[in-house]
Scaffold this active site. Structure first.
Site, PDB file in Angstrom:
ATOM      1  N   ALA A 199       0.986  -0.175  -0.563  1.00 20.11           N
ATOM      2  CA  ALA A 199       0.095  -0.707   0.480  1.00 20.11           C
ATOM      3  C   ALA A 199      -0.961   0.337   0.810  1.00 20.11           C
ATOM      4  CB  ALA A 199       0.912  -1.083   1.706  1.00 20.11           C
ATOM      5  N   ASN A 226      -5.185   1.342   1.850  1.00 23.93           N
ATOM      6  CA  ASN A 226      -6.064   0.956   2.954  1.00 23.93           C
ATOM      7  C   ASN A 226      -6.992  -0.218   2.616  1.00 23.93           C
ATOM      8  OD1 ASN A 226      -5.546   2.770   5.312  1.00 23.93           O
ATOM      9  ND2 ASN A 226      -5.743   4.290   3.691  1.00 23.93           N
ATOM     10  N   LYS A 245      -0.835  -3.484  -3.676  1.00 19.63           N
ATOM     11  CA  LYS A 245      -0.545  -3.667  -5.088  1.00 19.63           C
ATOM     12  C   LYS A 245       0.954  -3.916  -5.258  1.00 19.63           C
ATOM     13  CE  LYS A 245      -3.307  -0.552  -4.770  1.00 19.63           C
ATOM     14  NZ  LYS A 245      -4.225  -0.257  -3.618  1.00 19.63           N
ATOM     15  N   GLY A 283      -0.048  12.019   2.721  1.00 19.99           N
ATOM     16  CA  GLY A 283       0.048  10.594   2.361  1.00 19.99           C
ATOM     17  C   GLY A 283       1.157  10.380   1.336  1.00 19.99           C
ATOM     18  N   VAL A 284       1.985   9.380   1.606  1.00 16.56           N
ATOM     19  CA  VAL A 284       3.120   9.129   0.704  1.00 16.56           C
ATOM     20  C   VAL A 284       2.622   8.687  -0.674  1.00 16.56           C
ATOM     21  CG1 VAL A 284       3.530   6.684   1.333  1.00 16.56           C
ATOM     22  CG2 VAL A 284       5.452   8.143   0.651  1.00 16.56           C
ATOM     23  N   ASP A 285       1.430   8.082  -0.728  1.00 17.62           N
ATOM     24  CA  ASP A 285       0.866   7.682  -2.029  1.00 17.62           C
ATOM     25  C   ASP A 285       0.568   8.916  -2.882  1.00 17.62           C
ATOM     26  OD1 ASP A 285      -1.201   8.461  -0.284  1.00 17.62           O
ATOM     27  OD2 ASP A 285      -2.602   6.923  -0.962  1.00 17.62           O
ATOM     28  N   ARG A 286       0.059   9.948  -2.247  1.00 19.09           N
ATOM     29  CA  ARG A 286      -0.248  11.187  -2.974  1.00 19.09           C
ATOM     30  C   ARG A 286       1.043  11.825  -3.479  1.00 19.09           C
ATOM     31  NH1 ARG A 286      -3.741  14.636   1.131  1.00 19.09           N
ATOM     32  NH2 ARG A 286      -3.920  16.036  -0.664  1.00 19.09           N
ATOM     33  N   THR A 302     -34.790   3.798  -2.595  1.00 20.95           N
ATOM     34  CA  THR A 302     -33.631   4.065  -1.721  1.00 20.95           C
ATOM     35  C   THR A 302     -32.333   3.695  -2.452  1.00 20.95           C
ATOM     36  OG1 THR A 302     -35.019   3.515   0.171  1.00 20.95           O
ATOM     37  CG2 THR A 302     -32.655   3.619   0.562  1.00 20.95           C
TER      38      THR A 302
END
Ligand SMILES: Nc1ncnc2c1ncn2[C@@H]1O[C@H](COP(=O)(O)OP(=O)(O)O)[C@@H](O)[C@H]1O
Ligand SMILES: CC(C)(COP(=O)(O)O)[C@@H](O)C(=O)NCCC(=O)O
Length: 244
Positions: free
Chosen positions: A9, A11, A15, A99-102, A177
């Site tokens: 999960a 941000n 997945k 972060g637990v994902d890391r 721009t």
């Protein structure tokens, strides 16, 4: 053997990877909790366990788990960072802030490539980089806004920087721009990655990309990186093969 749903999960998106008797039988992505819960409702009775990697606020995570528990009687296991685990040592003094994902990505990379210095790059909502040395020591990392956030920060905080996003791979000096913003953001991200790879004090052996913009940045930068979108899922498998 069990039917396991692994959830990453992030941000921007949720997945899902489904493992049936250890084999991957489904990979899917959901743009919201509602979209995921609708899908879950169709399949709830076949699930034995849900393994969750979640970087949301505690409140949002709690609500999500409550809904899952209401709809599904399976066990829900939530991954938590451990200071030292399976040969990987986290650099943060307070590991609960990482972060637990890391952490899960580092864990998987450590099982796959022990003895190599790894640069892990997650190109998601945020861009995170982490370096793990040959001995499994996490040396630390960086967190910067991802592509979407970099674009949005200009739109939201300026009166005249108006542009459309383009998916090109041009990094030359902008002459409009739109070019100035798109090319500048690309150059910023690619320069950071190249400077880390060139950093002689790190001696990086392997570069691994993951996340929604991984293919884009690989094509853009021509960095010799491998894309591993299953890092977090593999990290979950490792974490729960040893952790309660
Ligand atoms: N179909 C898509 N939907 C959403 N984001 C996408 C998509 N394709 C590429 N992206 C990019 O990927 C980023 C989200 O990546 P993802 O790995 O899903 O993030 P997170 O893990 O933070 O949820 C977005 O910020 C955007 O730049
Ligand atoms: C940095 C992150 C927001 C990345 O999340 P993502 O972009 O993948 O959704 C996440 O790893 C996080 O919330 N980390 C906590 C802070 C830290 O790792 O220091």
């Amino acid at each position: 053997m069990a039917n396991i749903w692994q959830l990453d999960a992030g941000n921007s998106r949720i997945k899902l990877r489904v493992l049936e008797t250890g084999q991957v039988t489904c990979l899917d992505t959901f743009n919201s909790e509602d979209a995921f819960i609708s899908y879950l409702l169709e399949k709830a009775e076949n699930i034995d366990e849900i393994q969750l990697a979640c970087v949301w606020s505690e409140e949002r995570k709690k609500k999500f788990i409550e809904i899952i528990n209401k709809e599904c009687c399976c066990k829900v296991r939530v991954a938590k960072v451990k200071k030292e685990f399976a040969g990987l040592k986290v650099a943060y003094r307070d590991e609960t802030k990482l972060g637990v994902d890391r952490w899960l990505a580092m864990l998987a990379s450590h099982a796959w490539y022990p003895g190599e210095v790894r640069l892990l790059v997650s190109l998601g909502t945020a861009i995170t980089v982490d370096v793990v040395d040959k001995k499994g020591e996490h040396l630390g990392g960086y967190i910067i806004p991802g592509f979407r956030l970099l674009h949005e920060s200009l739109t939201e905080n300026t009166g005249q920087v108006r542009f459309t996003s383009n998916g090109l791979n041009d990094m030359t000096l902008g002459q409009s721009t739109t070019q100035a913003v798109n090319n500048g953001i690309r150059r910023l991200v690619v320069s950071m990655l190249k400077s880390l790879i060139a950093d002689q004090s790190l001696q990086i052996d392997r570069v691994i990309f993951a996340g929604g913009d991984a293919e884009y940045v690989k094509a853009l930068s021509l960095i010799d990186a491998e894309i591993k979108q299953d890092l977090i899922f593999e990290g979950l498998t490792l974490a729960f093969s040893k952790q309660d």
